[in-house]
Design an enzyme around this catalytic site. Structure first.
Site, PDB file in Angstrom:
ATOM      1  N   PHE A 140      62.545   1.429  -1.581  1.00 37.14           N
ATOM      2  CA  PHE A 140      63.778   0.794  -2.034  1.00 37.14           C
ATOM      3  C   PHE A 140      64.041  -0.562  -1.404  1.00 37.14           C
ATOM      4  O   PHE A 140      65.133  -1.097  -1.502  1.00 37.14           O
ATOM      5  CB  PHE A 140      64.963   1.725  -1.795  1.00 37.14           C
ATOM      6  CG  PHE A 140      64.794   3.040  -2.484  1.00 37.14           C
ATOM      7  CD1 PHE A 140      64.929   3.131  -3.855  1.00 37.14           C
ATOM      8  CD2 PHE A 140      64.455   4.172  -1.761  1.00 37.14           C
ATOM      9  CE1 PHE A 140      64.753   4.330  -4.503  1.00 37.14           C
ATOM     10  CE2 PHE A 140      64.273   5.385  -2.409  1.00 37.14           C
ATOM     11  CZ  PHE A 140      64.420   5.467  -3.780  1.00 37.14           C
ATOM     12  N   GLY A 141      63.053  -1.123  -0.739  1.00 39.05           N
ATOM     13  CA  GLY A 141      63.287  -2.431  -0.144  1.00 39.05           C
ATOM     14  C   GLY A 141      62.150  -2.909   0.731  1.00 39.05           C
ATOM     15  O   GLY A 141      61.257  -2.146   1.106  1.00 39.05           O
ATOM     16  N   VAL A 142      62.203  -4.208   1.021  1.00 35.04           N
ATOM     17  CA  VAL A 142      61.219  -4.830   1.913  1.00 35.04           C
ATOM     18  C   VAL A 142      61.977  -5.466   3.073  1.00 35.04           C
ATOM     19  O   VAL A 142      63.045  -6.042   2.880  1.00 35.04           O
ATOM     20  CB  VAL A 142      60.408  -5.917   1.179  1.00 35.04           C
ATOM     21  CG1 VAL A 142      59.212  -6.339   2.017  1.00 35.04           C
ATOM     22  CG2 VAL A 142      59.952  -5.424  -0.183  1.00 35.04           C
ATOM     23  N   VAL A 143      61.415  -5.356   4.283  1.00 36.60           N
ATOM     24  CA  VAL A 143      62.085  -5.864   5.475  1.00 36.60           C
ATOM     25  C   VAL A 143      61.258  -6.987   6.106  1.00 36.60           C
ATOM     26  O   VAL A 143      60.050  -6.844   6.292  1.00 36.60           O
ATOM     27  CB  VAL A 143      62.308  -4.724   6.500  1.00 36.60           C
ATOM     28  CG1 VAL A 143      62.991  -5.252   7.754  1.00 36.60           C
ATOM     29  CG2 VAL A 143      63.131  -3.596   5.884  1.00 36.60           C
TER      30      VAL A 143
ATOM     31  N   LYS B 105      66.633  -7.286   4.995  1.00 38.07           N
ATOM     32  CA  LYS B 105      66.123  -6.260   4.082  1.00 38.07           C
ATOM     33  C   LYS B 105      66.531  -6.655   2.676  1.00 38.07           C
ATOM     34  O   LYS B 105      67.714  -6.849   2.390  1.00 38.07           O
ATOM     35  CB  LYS B 105      66.686  -4.885   4.426  1.00 38.07           C
ATOM     36  CG  LYS B 105      66.085  -3.750   3.576  1.00 38.07           C
ATOM     37  CD  LYS B 105      66.751  -2.396   3.836  1.00 38.07           C
ATOM     38  CE  LYS B 105      66.023  -1.612   4.904  1.00 38.07           C
ATOM     39  NZ  LYS B 105      66.500  -0.203   5.013  1.00 38.07           N
TER      40      LYS B 105
ATOM     41  N   ASP C 111      67.774  10.437   8.123  1.00 42.50           N
ATOM     42  CA  ASP C 111      66.387   9.966   8.195  1.00 42.50           C
ATOM     43  C   ASP C 111      66.041   9.608   9.640  1.00 42.50           C
ATOM     44  O   ASP C 111      65.423   8.580   9.911  1.00 42.50           O
ATOM     45  CB  ASP C 111      66.213   8.759   7.260  1.00 42.50           C
ATOM     46  CG  ASP C 111      64.750   8.499   6.899  1.00 42.50           C
ATOM     47  OD1 ASP C 111      63.899   9.385   7.161  1.00 42.50           O
ATOM     48  OD2 ASP C 111      64.447   7.421   6.385  1.00 42.50           O
TER      49      ASP C 111
END
Ligand code: ADP
Ligand code: MG
Length: 353
Positions: free
Chosen positions: A33-36, A56, A168
């Site tokens: 759900f995303g790139v950091v 993010k 998580d």
């Protein structure tokens, strides 16, 4: 709900910062759900945002993550990485993506540190200051692990007291903050806020099976449609008491404790194998111990020895965290009050040496 969240985000939208203000650096992570990325500011940084930042770029679910971070910043800032702000970035993609900005806390997550041959000694100076001139040994390792666990449980207690369950918790989402010289929790992408009824996990999201408590499926399928905010606010303390969702994080934190104590359980594969064994023992750690101890490797035996120090107080704490029934697990507050963290016990220990 989307409208509610969007309206909320608008209020915190800072028009002075937009896409072009950031210079992208190294990619730090990439999830479903995303790139950091590590980023810096293109212009001379202001006082508020000195130093490096983390960005993010998230999909539509980033809205909830911004909401969680705003709430944490106001209610329990020390628990998580310093959130700078989040906004909807619309210039590139159709529909846009959410950009979330944090202060860069440090280079190493607990995973990086734990996988080093030197663990836990590599953490000692970081959290306890100058290394004392003590012999390397189980007591010293135990003291370092104790400190890491105390910091992790402190962060969790902050979140849980705020009404947030992380869902998580794993070493990849625990970062060492070089500024605060303490461990903090990151990644609120799967978090739930029960006080206001925001309990949203997209269908595609899978809780990490390596660290998830056995009730994982109950958590993600429950409450398919959230009640209205006032109704949820009135109901949630009751729901919280009934379901004890915070104990989901406690189970995960217990597995981290286990991995720190047992060098041979620190890799993914060995943890997956452990999970299989524990399931076969119906999630009874005592039964697991009985089944593996007689033919345990040196490394495994070392873990039991560490947990058996001071009359088995560490083992007692571990078994009160990793239990099948959420109801039977200790809370973060309860764990912090456990004799394992007893200061007098610590003093007595250093006195003896
Ligand atoms: P993902 O959804 O990809 O798991 P995370 O929020 O966990 O996203 O971030 C991915 C990685 O980026 C982390 O494991 C960590 O290495 C790094 N990271 C995230 N936030 C920070 C921060 N505030 N400071 C330093 N590194 C960070
Ligand atoms: Mg993560």
């Amino acid at each position: 709900w989307d409208m509610f969240v969007l309206a909320f985000i608008e209020r915190f939208f800072r028009p002075t910062y937009r896409k072009d203000d950031f210079v992208l650096g190294k990619k730090l992570g990439e999830g479903a759900f995303g790139v950091v990325y590590r980023v810096s500011l293109a212009k001379k940084p202001s006082k508020v945002t000195e130093g490096d930042l983390v960005l993010k770029k998230a999909t539509e679910y980033g809205a909830v993550e911004i909401w969680m971070n705003e709430r944490v910043r106001r209610a329990c800032a020390n628990s998580c990485a310093d959130f700078v702000y989040g906004f909807l970035e619309t210039s590139s993609k159709k529909g846009g993506e959410y950009w979330l900005i944090w202060r860069f806390e440090g280079e190493e997550t607990l995973t990086d540190l734990m996988l080093s041959k030197d663990f836990p000694y590599n953490v000692e100076t970081m959290i306890l200051g100058k290394v004392q001139d003590l012999p390397k040994g189980l007591e010293r390792e135990n003291r370092i692990i104790q400190t890491i666990m105390r910091q992790l449980l402190f962060a969790l207690d902050g979140l849980h007291s705020t009404g947030i369950v992380h869902r998580d918790i794993k070493p990849q989402n625990v970062i060492f903050s070089e500024g605060a010289r303490t461990f903090k929790v990151i990644d609120l992408g799967a978090a739930a806020d029960l006080r206001v009824g925001i309990n949203y996990i997209p269908k595609e999201f899978l809780l990490d099976p390596r660290y998830a408590a056995p009730e994982q499926y109950i958590m993600s399928t429950q409450t398919p449609s959230a009640p209205s905010a006032p109704v949820a606010a009135a109901l949630s303390p009751v729901l919280w008491q009934m379901n004890l969702p915070d104990r989901f994080d406690i189970y995960s934190a217990g597995l981290i404790f286990l991995q720190m104590a047992f060098p041979s359980l620190r890799t993914d594969n060995s943890l997956i194998q452990f999970n299989r064994q524990l399931k076969r023992c119906e999630y009874d750690l005592v039964a697991w111990r009985k089944s593996v101890e007689p033919r345990a490797s040196l490394e495994l035996r070392k873990g039991f020895e560490l947990l058996d120090l001071d009359g088995g107080i560490g083992w007692e704490l571990l078994t009160s965290m990793v239990r099948y029934k959420a109801r039977k697990r200790t809370s973060a507050k309860g764990a912090l009050a456990h004799p394992y963290f007893d200061r007098e016990g610590l003093l007595a220990l250093s006195f003896m040496q």
